[in-house]
Design a protein around this motif. Structure first.
Motif, PDB file in Angstrom:
ATOM      1  N   UNK A 221     -28.667  22.809  89.533  1.00 26.36           N
ATOM      2  CA  UNK A 221     -29.960  22.818  88.863  1.00 26.36           C
ATOM      3  C   UNK A 221     -30.639  24.156  89.101  1.00 26.36           C
ATOM      4  N   UNK A 222     -31.153  24.748  88.025  1.00 23.88           N
ATOM      5  CA  UNK A 222     -31.957  25.964  88.143  1.00 23.88           C
ATOM      6  C   UNK A 222     -33.346  25.586  87.639  1.00 23.88           C
ATOM      7  N   UNK A 223     -34.359  25.775  88.483  1.00 22.18           N
ATOM      8  CA  UNK A 223     -35.711  25.349  88.124  1.00 22.18           C
ATOM      9  C   UNK A 223     -36.686  26.499  88.275  1.00 22.18           C
ATOM     10  N   UNK A 224     -37.639  26.570  87.344  1.00 20.53           N
ATOM     11  CA  UNK A 224     -38.704  27.554  87.494  1.00 20.53           C
ATOM     12  C   UNK A 224     -39.779  26.959  88.394  1.00 20.53           C
ATOM     13  N   UNK A 225     -40.146  27.679  89.437  1.00 22.12           N
ATOM     14  CA  UNK A 225     -41.168  27.201  90.363  1.00 22.12           C
ATOM     15  C   UNK A 225     -42.556  27.531  89.861  1.00 22.12           C
ATOM     16  N   UNK A 226     -43.557  27.104  90.616  1.00 19.06           N
ATOM     17  CA  UNK A 226     -44.943  27.343  90.234  1.00 19.06           C
ATOM     18  C   UNK A 226     -45.256  28.831  90.151  1.00 19.06           C
ATOM     19  N   UNK A 227     -44.540  29.636  90.961  1.00 24.15           N
ATOM     20  CA  UNK A 227     -44.810  31.074  90.932  1.00 24.15           C
ATOM     21  C   UNK A 227     -44.057  31.783  89.806  1.00 24.15           C
ATOM     22  N   UNK A 228     -43.348  31.000  88.992  1.00 23.68           N
ATOM     23  CA  UNK A 228     -42.674  31.589  87.835  1.00 23.68           C
ATOM     24  C   UNK A 228     -41.255  32.045  88.114  1.00 23.68           C
ATOM     25  N   UNK A 229     -40.845  32.062  89.395  1.00 30.22           N
ATOM     26  CA  UNK A 229     -39.476  32.501  89.688  1.00 30.22           C
ATOM     27  C   UNK A 229     -38.516  31.312  89.632  1.00 30.22           C
ATOM     28  N   UNK A 230     -37.244  31.615  89.464  1.00 30.58           N
ATOM     29  CA  UNK A 230     -36.237  30.565  89.367  1.00 30.58           C
ATOM     30  C   UNK A 230     -35.539  30.347  90.707  1.00 30.58           C
ATOM     31  N   UNK A 231     -35.275  29.069  90.996  1.00 28.95           N
ATOM     32  CA  UNK A 231     -34.516  28.698  92.181  1.00 28.95           C
ATOM     33  C   UNK A 231     -33.348  27.836  91.722  1.00 28.95           C
ATOM     34  N   UNK A 232     -32.189  28.056  92.321  1.00 34.04           N
ATOM     35  CA  UNK A 232     -31.035  27.241  91.952  1.00 34.04           C
ATOM     36  C   UNK A 232     -30.561  26.435  93.147  1.00 34.04           C
ATOM     37  N   UNK A 233     -30.115  25.219  92.876  1.00 34.05           N
ATOM     38  CA  UNK A 233     -29.522  24.405  93.935  1.00 34.05           C
ATOM     39  C   UNK A 233     -28.210  23.824  93.435  1.00 34.05           C
ATOM     40  N   UNK A 234     -27.273  23.702  94.341  1.00 33.04           N
ATOM     41  CA  UNK A 234     -25.978  23.104  94.027  1.00 33.04           C
ATOM     42  C   UNK A 234     -25.865  21.855  94.897  1.00 33.04           C
ATOM     43  N   UNK A 235     -26.009  20.688  94.272  1.00 31.76           N
ATOM     44  CA  UNK A 235     -25.927  19.443  95.021  1.00 31.76           C
ATOM     45  C   UNK A 235     -24.483  18.960  95.025  1.00 31.76           C
ATOM     46  N   UNK A 236     -23.939  18.823  96.224  1.00 27.14           N
ATOM     47  CA  UNK A 236     -22.544  18.430  96.328  1.00 27.14           C
ATOM     48  C   UNK A 236     -22.467  16.958  96.702  1.00 27.14           C
ATOM     49  N   UNK A 237     -21.746  16.197  95.890  1.00 25.81           N
ATOM     50  CA  UNK A 237     -21.580  14.773  96.184  1.00 25.81           C
ATOM     51  C   UNK A 237     -20.605  14.618  97.333  1.00 25.81           C
ATOM     52  N   UNK A 238     -20.888  13.656  98.175  1.00 26.21           N
ATOM     53  CA  UNK A 238     -20.006  13.419  99.300  1.00 26.21           C
ATOM     54  C   UNK A 238     -18.756  12.717  98.781  1.00 26.21           C
ATOM     55  N   UNK A 239     -17.620  13.391  98.936  1.00 27.30           N
ATOM     56  CA  UNK A 239     -16.365  12.792  98.503  1.00 27.30           C
ATOM     57  C   UNK A 239     -15.641  12.213  99.713  1.00 27.30           C
ATOM     58  N   UNK A 240     -14.920  11.155  99.455  1.00 28.23           N
ATOM     59  CA  UNK A 240     -14.235  10.461 100.544  1.00 28.23           C
ATOM     60  C   UNK A 240     -12.738  10.734 100.440  1.00 28.23           C
ATOM     61  N   UNK A 241     -12.141  11.297 101.503  1.00 30.03           N
ATOM     62  CA  UNK A 241     -10.700  11.525 101.444  1.00 30.03           C
ATOM     63  C   UNK A 241      -9.904  10.273 101.833  1.00 30.03           C
ATOM     64  N   UNK A 300     -14.840   9.841  94.679  1.00 29.73           N
ATOM     65  CA  UNK A 300     -16.292   9.687  94.744  1.00 29.73           C
ATOM     66  C   UNK A 300     -16.580   8.387  95.479  1.00 29.73           C
ATOM     67  N   UNK A 301     -17.834   8.207  95.957  1.00 31.25           N
ATOM     68  CA  UNK A 301     -18.161   6.939  96.638  1.00 31.25           C
ATOM     69  C   UNK A 301     -17.889   5.739  95.723  1.00 31.25           C
ATOM     70  N   UNK A 302     -17.878   5.974  94.397  1.00 27.17           N
ATOM     71  CA  UNK A 302     -17.612   4.870  93.469  1.00 27.17           C
ATOM     72  C   UNK A 302     -16.115   4.625  93.291  1.00 27.17           C
ATOM     73  N   UNK A 303     -15.285   5.458  93.917  1.00 28.78           N
ATOM     74  CA  UNK A 303     -13.847   5.230  93.854  1.00 28.78           C
ATOM     75  C   UNK A 303     -13.123   6.013  92.776  1.00 28.78           C
ATOM     76  N   UNK A 304     -13.833   6.923  92.125  1.00 31.45           N
ATOM     77  CA  UNK A 304     -13.173   7.714  91.084  1.00 31.45           C
ATOM     78  C   UNK A 304     -12.387   8.857  91.740  1.00 31.45           C
ATOM     79  N   UNK A 305     -11.112   8.979  91.366  1.00 31.01           N
ATOM     80  CA  UNK A 305     -10.280  10.045  91.913  1.00 31.01           C
ATOM     81  C   UNK A 305     -10.797  11.377  91.399  1.00 31.01           C
ATOM     82  N   UNK A 306     -11.001  12.317  92.295  1.00 27.29           N
ATOM     83  CA  UNK A 306     -11.587  13.588  91.883  1.00 27.29           C
ATOM     84  C   UNK A 306     -10.605  14.740  91.982  1.00 27.29           C
ATOM     85  N   UNK A 307     -10.081  14.949  93.175  1.00 31.15           N
ATOM     86  CA  UNK A 307      -9.189  16.096  93.295  1.00 31.15           C
ATOM     87  C   UNK A 307      -8.298  15.989  94.518  1.00 31.15           C
TER      88      UNK A 307
END
Ligand SMILES: [Zn+2]
Length: 526
Positions: A221-241, A300-307
């Motif tokens: 997600x890239x979001x514009x903050x109140x000061x007008x600048x952009x911040x990006x975050x990369x949310x990583x889902x917890x995968x289960x091996x 994924x926690x839902x059981x979907x094979x990812x990688x």
């Protein structure tokens, strides 16, 4: 990031008039905008409907609710519970309608034309050759906004990894009218309006956020903050091996046999790479041969094979020969390698085939030269591959030549030390950032195959040279890769015992009757 040369052309075609029906607005094949995020559109519409139906502060009348519009209080709750990025920068509410009984007229007038400013969300899909900057600008986002957002993005995710087909949900304000801009939104960049294309009557949208999922496990997600600048975050889902120990008899192809045993294709591909210096998969496999692989796979926690995780052990039983490989990482900063039980590397000094999925179209030796029209020595091996196929350095070394070389066309030579060199001809282009003197690793992509120079069709011409003499890559006895010793050898042997123990404690999955394995494979092969 480069932009399209023809961005301006698309900019002029862009229209902000979205009707909310999900209609494709631009039919140009290079990009499309599809209005998908209906909720954002609704919220955006509520924003301008509600402010125009807002009761006088003293009144508290709910008369407007009976007209089918959302009460202001509800709108307030909605906007407060929404992401601030959606509303934080929205122009302040226009002046209240002067009189309650003018409401209908005001509403009719508002509905008759586009709101002065609204928040909209669209999905922009990257086509082949598109850049994110280009796609954003095509969508009416200013170059400044696009570049600032991408600069923020590059702190958490390399824009180079973006690939065609990836969908981006972009949220933005459409350009507010100058009259509402004056005293309402102080941080709206006046420059965009005065110097930008808006002066010429073209739309400029103010980017608020971009969301995309480059893979099942990542939400960026890239979001514009109140000061007008952009911040990006990369949310990583917890995968289960989960660890799997699987094996099969090789019946026909290794791929098919592995598929039948429920082993995912990426695991098989990895296994083929591991053994590629030891096994010739076209000639060495026979009925009755078998293999076993011990690997982990992420869900994924839902059981979907990812990688694929890692293969920690694999064995190929070919006739009476058995080749066993263990994964071992001697240096946490270096990639893991595979070694046999005696600590000898699975890798030779040089790869025999520097392209994936290649078929030899012309071997080493005398042949009738199709271009010259007479017989002469062919001092390399030709691999028939489509133009643009990545060409890998057959071994670690230094680039000794990179450029045009007569009949070879675009040509690269890599020196590997001890008098060994490899050469690659008829290339279409070189990998970015490489030049004479660059160090390259084994299997690093150095160029892309082509049809340049004296060549009658797309192929890679590959040579191995020993002290400047071309030798037959298929028959040359390649110097072995490294063998572990001392402290490393002791660490490897204890890792090997750990893997053996872990494997002994894991049940062997041999049949596709294992419904989970079958399902996993199914979801992978989509
Ligand atoms: Zn050739």
């Amino acid at each position: 990031m480069t932009r399209h040369n023809d961005t301006t052309q698309f900019d002029t075609e862009w229209t902000p008039a979205i009707d909310g029906t999900g209609k494709v607005l631009n039919t140009d094949s290079r990009w499309t905008i599809v209005s998908t995020s209906v909720s954002a559109l609704i919220v955006g519409s509520i924003a301008w409907l509600a402010v125009s139906t807002m009761p006088p502060v003293t009144g508290g009348s709910v008369e407007n609710a009976s007209k089918g519009f959302l009460p202001y209080r509800l709108f307030q709750q909605l906007s407060q519970s929404s992401n601030n990025a959606l509303f934080g920068n929205a122009p302040a509410e226009p002046a209240l309608p002067a009189q309650q009984n003018n409401l209908d007229q005001n509403l009719a007038a508002e509905r008759a034309q586009k709101p002065k400013s609204s928040i909209e969300t669209h999905t922009v899909t990257l086509d082949a050759g598109d850049t994110l900057a280009g796609a954003l600008e095509n969508a009416g986002i200013s170059a400044d906004d696009a570049n600032a957002a991408i600069a923020a993005l590059s702190k958490v995710y390399s824009p180079r990894q973006l690939r065609a087909g990836l969908a981006f949900d972009i949220t933005y304000n459409t350009k507010p009218d100058v009259s509402t801009t004056n005293n309402s939104s102080s941080d709206y960049e006046g420059d965009d309006i005065s110097k930008g294309k808006a002066v010429q009557g073209e739309p400029i949208a103010r980017l608020l956020s971009i969301k995309f999922s480059p893979s099942v496990e990542h939400d960026v997600t890239i979001t514009r903050g109140d000061d007008g600048t952009f911040q990006a975050t990369d949310t990583v889902k917890k995968l289960v091996p989960h660890v799997h120990r699987a094996g099969a008899a090789i019946d026909g192809s290794l791929y098919l046999s592995a598929m039948r045993a429920g082993i995912p294709t990426d695991v098989v591909g990895e296994m083929i790479k591991m053994f590629s210096y030891k096994v010739d998969f076209q000639r060495d496999l026979h009925p009755g041969d078998s293999f076993e692989v011990f690997y982990n796979y992420y869900y994924t926690p839902e059981g979907q094979a990812v990688r694929n995780g890692n293969i920690s052990y694999a064995v190929m039983r070919l006739g009476d020969k058995q080749i066993v490989l263990y994964r071992y990482q001697s240096d946490p900063n270096a990639p893991a390698e595979y070694f046999d039980a005696t600590g000898e590397s699975a890798k030779g000094l040089l790869m025999k085939t520097p392209v994936d999925g290649a078929r030899i179209t012309s071997g080493f030796g005398m042949r009738f030269h199709p271009v010259l029209g007479f017989s002469r020595m062919h001092k390399g091996v030709d691999f028939g591959v489509p133009i643009g196929t990545p060409v890998m350095a057959a071994g670690a070394g230094t680039i000794a030549f990179m450029g045009w070389s007569n009949g070879y066309g675009r040509f690269v030579q890599v020196n590997h030390g001890n008098g060994y060199a490899t050469a690659y001809g008829h290339l279409s282009r070189f990998a970015a950032g490489l030049h004479v003197g660059s160090r390259v690793g084994q299997a690093q992509v150095i160029a892309f195959s082509g049809n340049t120079g004296m060549s009658t069709g797309p192929h890679l011409h590959y040579e191995i040279r020993v002290r400047n003499e071309q030798v037959n890559p298929l028959s040359v006895k390649m110097a072995q890769g490294r063998k572990l010793s001392g402290k490393e050898m002791r660490a490897f042997q204890s890792e090997r015992l750990r893997i053996d123990d872990q494997m002994a404690a894991t049940k062997l999955e041999t049949k596709v009757a294992d419904a989970t394995a079958a399902a996993n494979f199914k979801s992978l092969s989509k």
